[in-house]
Design a protein around this motif. Sequence first.
Motif, PDB file in Angstrom:
ATOM      1  N   ASP A  67      11.480  15.365  54.835  1.00 52.73           N
ATOM      2  CA  ASP A  67      11.986  15.190  53.469  1.00 52.73           C
ATOM      3  C   ASP A  67      13.190  16.089  53.209  1.00 52.73           C
ATOM      4  N   LEU A  68      14.030  16.255  54.233  1.00 53.22           N
ATOM      5  CA  LEU A  68      15.266  17.020  54.118  1.00 53.22           C
ATOM      6  C   LEU A  68      16.414  16.214  54.715  1.00 53.22           C
ATOM      7  N   ILE A  69      17.517  16.172  53.985  1.00 55.27           N
ATOM      8  CA  ILE A  69      18.752  15.566  54.471  1.00 55.27           C
ATOM      9  C   ILE A  69      19.797  16.677  54.576  1.00 55.27           C
ATOM     10  N   GLY A  70      20.437  16.787  55.723  1.00 60.31           N
ATOM     11  CA  GLY A  70      21.465  17.813  55.907  1.00 60.31           C
ATOM     12  C   GLY A  70      22.851  17.282  55.574  1.00 60.31           C
ATOM     13  N   LEU A  71      23.660  18.117  54.953  1.00 56.98           N
ATOM     14  CA  LEU A  71      25.064  17.799  54.676  1.00 56.98           C
ATOM     15  C   LEU A  71      25.922  18.924  55.235  1.00 56.98           C
ATOM     16  N   VAL A  72      26.777  18.585  56.192  1.00 57.53           N
ATOM     17  CA  VAL A  72      27.647  19.565  56.827  1.00 57.53           C
ATOM     18  C   VAL A  72      29.065  19.368  56.298  1.00 57.53           C
ATOM     19  N   VAL A  73      29.613  20.412  55.678  1.00 59.15           N
ATOM     20  CA  VAL A  73      30.944  20.374  55.078  1.00 59.15           C
ATOM     21  C   VAL A  73      31.841  21.334  55.836  1.00 59.15           C
ATOM     22  N   VAL A  74      33.061  20.900  56.110  1.00 62.16           N
ATOM     23  CA  VAL A  74      33.978  21.726  56.887  1.00 62.16           C
ATOM     24  C   VAL A  74      34.569  22.836  56.023  1.00 62.16           C
ATOM     25  N   GLU A  88      34.499  14.971  57.363  1.00 61.76           N
ATOM     26  CA  GLU A  88      35.887  15.337  57.658  1.00 61.76           C
ATOM     27  C   GLU A  88      36.212  15.677  59.107  1.00 61.76           C
ATOM     28  N   GLY A  89      35.639  14.983  60.039  1.00 66.77           N
ATOM     29  CA  GLY A  89      36.049  15.196  61.418  1.00 66.77           C
ATOM     30  C   GLY A  89      35.748  16.565  61.962  1.00 66.77           C
ATOM     31  N   ILE A  90      34.646  17.175  61.520  1.00 62.86           N
ATOM     32  CA  ILE A  90      34.315  18.522  61.984  1.00 62.86           C
ATOM     33  C   ILE A  90      33.914  18.517  63.459  1.00 62.86           C
ATOM     34  N   LEU A  91      33.469  17.357  63.968  1.00 59.67           N
ATOM     35  CA  LEU A  91      33.088  17.236  65.371  1.00 59.67           C
ATOM     36  C   LEU A  91      33.900  16.135  66.047  1.00 59.67           C
ATOM     37  N   PRO A  92      34.226  16.289  67.330  1.00 52.10           N
ATOM     38  CA  PRO A  92      34.870  15.201  68.074  1.00 52.10           C
ATOM     39  C   PRO A  92      33.893  14.051  68.292  1.00 52.10           C
ATOM     40  N   GLU A  93      34.429  12.890  68.671  1.00 51.97           N
ATOM     41  CA  GLU A  93      33.604  11.692  68.801  1.00 51.97           C
ATOM     42  C   GLU A  93      32.487  11.857  69.821  1.00 51.97           C
ATOM     43  N   ALA A  94      32.775  12.488  70.951  1.00 47.90           N
ATOM     44  CA  ALA A  94      31.746  12.655  71.981  1.00 47.90           C
ATOM     45  C   ALA A  94      30.566  13.470  71.454  1.00 47.90           C
ATOM     46  N   SER A  95      30.840  14.510  70.660  1.00 55.24           N
ATOM     47  CA  SER A  95      29.764  15.324  70.091  1.00 55.24           C
ATOM     48  C   SER A  95      28.978  14.547  69.048  1.00 55.24           C
ATOM     49  N   LEU A  96      29.677  13.722  68.248  1.00 60.40           N
ATOM     50  CA  LEU A  96      28.985  12.891  67.265  1.00 60.40           C
ATOM     51  C   LEU A  96      28.023  11.923  67.953  1.00 60.40           C
ATOM     52  N   PHE A 151      28.073  24.938  55.198  1.00 55.53           N
ATOM     53  CA  PHE A 151      29.528  25.017  55.314  1.00 55.53           C
ATOM     54  C   PHE A 151      29.840  25.622  56.679  1.00 55.53           C
ATOM     55  N   LEU A 152      30.514  24.864  57.526  1.00 61.24           N
ATOM     56  CA  LEU A 152      30.803  25.327  58.877  1.00 61.24           C
ATOM     57  C   LEU A 152      32.281  25.149  59.184  1.00 61.24           C
ATOM     58  N   SER A 153      32.813  26.021  60.010  1.00 63.33           N
ATOM     59  CA  SER A 153      34.201  25.893  60.446  1.00 63.33           C
ATOM     60  C   SER A 153      34.263  25.011  61.689  1.00 63.33           C
ATOM     61  N   SER A 154      35.458  24.506  61.948  1.00 65.12           N
ATOM     62  CA  SER A 154      35.644  23.613  63.088  1.00 65.12           C
ATOM     63  C   SER A 154      36.023  24.446  64.315  1.00 65.12           C
ATOM     64  N   ASN A 155      35.013  24.824  65.110  1.00 62.57           N
ATOM     65  CA  ASN A 155      35.261  25.585  66.339  1.00 62.57           C
ATOM     66  C   ASN A 155      34.166  25.270  67.349  1.00 62.57           C
ATOM     67  N   GLU A 156      34.224  25.932  68.482  1.00 65.00           N
ATOM     68  CA  GLU A 156      33.310  25.607  69.569  1.00 65.00           C
ATOM     69  C   GLU A 156      31.857  25.901  69.223  1.00 65.00           C
ATOM     70  N   ALA A 157      31.605  26.877  68.357  1.00 68.54           N
ATOM     71  CA  ALA A 157      30.227  27.234  68.019  1.00 68.54           C
ATOM     72  C   ALA A 157      29.597  26.267  67.023  1.00 68.54           C
ATOM     73  N   THR A 158      30.406  25.437  66.387  1.00 72.05           N
ATOM     74  CA  THR A 158      29.911  24.571  65.326  1.00 72.05           C
ATOM     75  C   THR A 158      28.889  23.578  65.835  1.00 72.05           C
ATOM     76  N   PHE A 159      29.134  22.961  66.980  1.00 71.47           N
ATOM     77  CA  PHE A 159      28.217  21.938  67.468  1.00 71.47           C
ATOM     78  C   PHE A 159      26.829  22.515  67.709  1.00 71.47           C
ATOM     79  N   GLY A 160      26.764  23.724  68.252  1.00 70.73           N
ATOM     80  CA  GLY A 160      25.466  24.340  68.465  1.00 70.73           C
ATOM     81  C   GLY A 160      24.705  24.541  67.167  1.00 70.73           C
ATOM     82  N   ARG A 161      25.405  24.934  66.118  1.00 71.44           N
ATOM     83  CA  ARG A 161      24.752  25.142  64.827  1.00 71.44           C
ATOM     84  C   ARG A 161      24.293  23.820  64.227  1.00 71.44           C
TER      85      ARG A 161
END
Length: 359
Positions: free
Chosen positions: A33-40, A105-113, A80-90
């Motif tokens: 019963d949780l939905i996550g929202l990731v904002v850049v 907003e494109g915080i992750l590349p297509e392969a990671s998505l 709220f996450l920044s667009s860097n290499e550590a973001t995908f892990g989080r």
Amino acid sequence: VGPETRERVLKVIAELGFVPNAAAQSLSRRRRDLIGLVVVERDLDTPFDIEETSLLYPDLIVRGAEYALRETGSSLLLAFLSSNEATFGRIRSLSAKVDGLLISEGILPEASLEELARRVPIVVLAGQYDGGGLDVVAVDNVAGIRALVAHLIDAHSCRRLHFIAGPPDAPDARQRFEGFRAVVASRRGARIVGTGQGDFSERSGARAARDLLAFPAAVDLPEAVVCANDQMAVGLIRELEAAGVSVPGQVAVVGFDDLYPSRLLNPPLTTVRQPMRELGTRGVARLLERIANPTQPPRVEVLPTELVIRASCGCPVGVDSDKTRGHRGKGLATPSLTVRYPERDSELPARDPAASKRR
């Protein structure tokens, strides 16, 4: 359980203030019963800068998403996450805590998505995905910016235009610049006299204005400056006015978003309205559909934009909006666009093309 027993149990629950353990319930129902929202969060100097310069746009998306969840029994988990290499892990760690993810907003590349979508249902918000395998909810940036630039060129005879771009990794920013460039290229005599780089914040708009004013005195100001969002336009107008440059008397300025502060400027900002709250509500609706039916085919939903004419482009006051609704601009196909001319409180001078030369 019999009615009498049920009533006794409910009475004891009320007396003790018992609340069911959500973690235990989620194990039994296999739902959290949780939905996550990731904002850049982009390249900010301090953790507090987003509250001062960049919160307005994501705040409206958050409000829309939360509103859509109110009657569902689910809650919103915001990151709220920044667009860097550590973001995908989080984000991957976050995916283990929620039933689905909204990613903006494109915080992750297509392969990671694509990798993430194999773990948890996701919907991409305000992004661009060309792989065809993910749900996307976006706005029609191209129709909006094309109509905006066409208005400057066709209605105001602007021929020398300057563009203040958004972050290079933001899909919205890229689409708006491409639309701007296409319209200028399609108009005889129109040309791009310069571009500036911003990050969607008000302060980057002010910095772009200082850069613009730093050209040698022999160089004329552009006739119009197109900003990739409203917050940069706000910073640009304030800096130009502080330097004694009249908007729209010497240079027209326009934005994109139609944030509330844009109508409080002097002059009020001509802009493109995008449905930011609806991005949140439609994203949640699509994500809940995906959670309920994981095998359904992916869908891209593009929300319409609306050209809003105010005074910063040089338009006169009091234009009848009903007569102009549905304007497309010469040679443009913009089926998702309407246009509005809100009433202004005070008369403002129209832009004088001859006044764009620096005084």
